[in-house]
Design an enzyme around this catalytic site. Structure first.
Site, PDB file in Angstrom:
ATOM      1  N   HIS A 166      58.497  49.989  53.387  1.00 22.03           N
ATOM      2  CA  HIS A 166      59.477  50.844  52.866  1.00 22.03           C
ATOM      3  C   HIS A 166      60.726  50.667  53.696  1.00 22.03           C
ATOM      4  CE1 HIS A 166      56.186  52.484  50.546  1.00 22.03           C
ATOM      5  NE2 HIS A 166      56.961  53.144  49.948  1.00 22.03           N
ATOM      6  N   GLU A 185      51.010  48.754  54.824  1.00 19.94           N
ATOM      7  CA  GLU A 185      52.408  49.441  55.170  1.00 19.94           C
ATOM      8  C   GLU A 185      52.148  50.574  54.656  1.00 19.94           C
ATOM      9  OE1 GLU A 185      54.952  50.649  53.109  1.00 19.94           O
ATOM     10  OE2 GLU A 185      53.423  50.072  51.246  1.00 19.94           O
ATOM     11  N   SER A 234      54.616  49.910  47.148  1.00 21.02           N
ATOM     12  CA  SER A 234      54.432  51.260  47.203  1.00 21.02           C
ATOM     13  C   SER A 234      53.215  51.562  46.127  1.00 21.02           C
ATOM     14  CB  SER A 234      55.581  51.972  46.972  1.00 21.02           C
ATOM     15  OG  SER A 234      55.521  53.502  47.331  1.00 21.02           O
TER      16      SER A 234
END
Length: 318
Positions: A284, A213, A120
């Site tokens: 995630h 992602e 992230s």
């Protein structure tokens, strides 16, 4: 014959962990609930037999951050420079890593490289490290090591950190483009990759296997970020592309954007001839498999299945 990309730089692979090593756990971005991290700390101590150095950022806060920029910078810098700390594992992401990058001093780190683990918002730090010539690990953070459904992801991180063989096999996807390639792997969160474009921390994707992602974005912004990468030339000369999980995405209330995440991504990548894999377990989600940023892997995209196998898992640090 499978395409074999040649790296134009030597990536340094830090020493792998051994039982009894010290690892630092900190929150370099958003604040974290310490109670949510305790089970993961127990995994590191009791199951992986590591000594855990806990950062103050695990229990402090400053607005949405885990502490002031000064606190987070000092803590990250201290762990980067401490030769007794063999790896640094983020507790969570959120937002804030890119505020620290230009103030970090990697002089001592170069003398004693170590693994940095996260995903992230940590994409900013992992990409920056790759630009400096060091491998790192995109994978589960301390808060998520005991998440239900993430058992295989947690084990994949342990294997990566301890230098064991790592390979994944998943079913094929309708949008896949078949092929086989061996190349260095780079990537991470799409929002952060777009954010880093034009900075000293942007990833060099030429001849690389790129993985992406994201979470919580509007579909139109996903489209905009892909256009950003495309206009910046980040998609033109890839060896391959791995499309991970795009979760909790949002649509306009009226009118609808009209396309889903994978439709958007395929629109921007179908013109290329390199292998493309969709629905890979990274992102995630609980099953967030560890991926070595800067490590060489073989990606095989076939009609029935896809495999990703990391090669040469030996430390290059002498």
């Amino acid at each position: 014959m499978p395409f074999q990309a040649q790296s134009d730089s030597l990536i340094i692979i830090p020493p792998f962990l051994q039982a009894g090593d010290t690892v630092g756990v900190l929150a370099p971005a958003s604040r974290v609930n310490y109670e949510d991290v305790k089970p993961g700390l127990a995994v590191l101590r009791d199951q992986w037999n590591l000594h855990v150095l806990e950062g103050k950022s695990l229990t402090s806060s400053h607005y949405q951050y885990s502490g002031t920029d000064e606190l987070r910078l000092h803590e990250l810098q201290t762990m980067l420079s401490d030769p007794s700390v063999r790896a640094i594992i983020a507790a969570r992401g959120g937002y804030g890593c890119s505020r620290l990058l230009d103030q970090l001093d990697f002089t001592a780190f170069r003398e004693n490289p170590k693994w940095i683990v996260g995903f992230s918002d940590l994409t900013a730090l992992l990409s920056h490290l790759h630009g400096l010539g060091y491998a790192s690990l995109h994978g589960p953070m301390a808060k998520l090591l005991t998440k239900e459904g993430g058992e295989e992801a947690t084990e994949s991180l342990r294997k990566m950190l301890f230098g064991e063989e790592v390979a994944y096999t998943i079913p094929s996807h309708t949008y896949n483009q078949n092929g086989e390639v061996t190349a260095e792997v780079v990537g991470g969160n799409l929002c952060l990759l777009a954010h880093l474009t034009g900075s000293v921390s942007e990833p060099d994707t030429r001849g690389k296997i790129l993985f992406i992602e994201d979470v919580g974005e509007y579909y139109y912004n996903l489209d905009r970020m892909m256009i950003q990468l495309k206009r910046a030339g980040k998609l033109d000369h890839l060896a391959g592309l791995i499309v991970g999980q795009f979760t909790d995405l949002k649509d306009n209330s009226n009118p609808s954007f009209g396309k889903g995440a994978y439709e958007i991504l395929q629109e921007h990548t179908r013109e290329y001839s390199y292998p493309v894999c969709y629905d890979f377990p990274t992102g995630h989600v609980p099953d967030n498999r560890a991926i070595g940023v800067g490590l060489v892997a073989t990606l095989k995209v076939g009609r029935a299945e896809v495999s990703l196998r990391f090669l040469h898992l030996e430390s290059t640090y002498l």
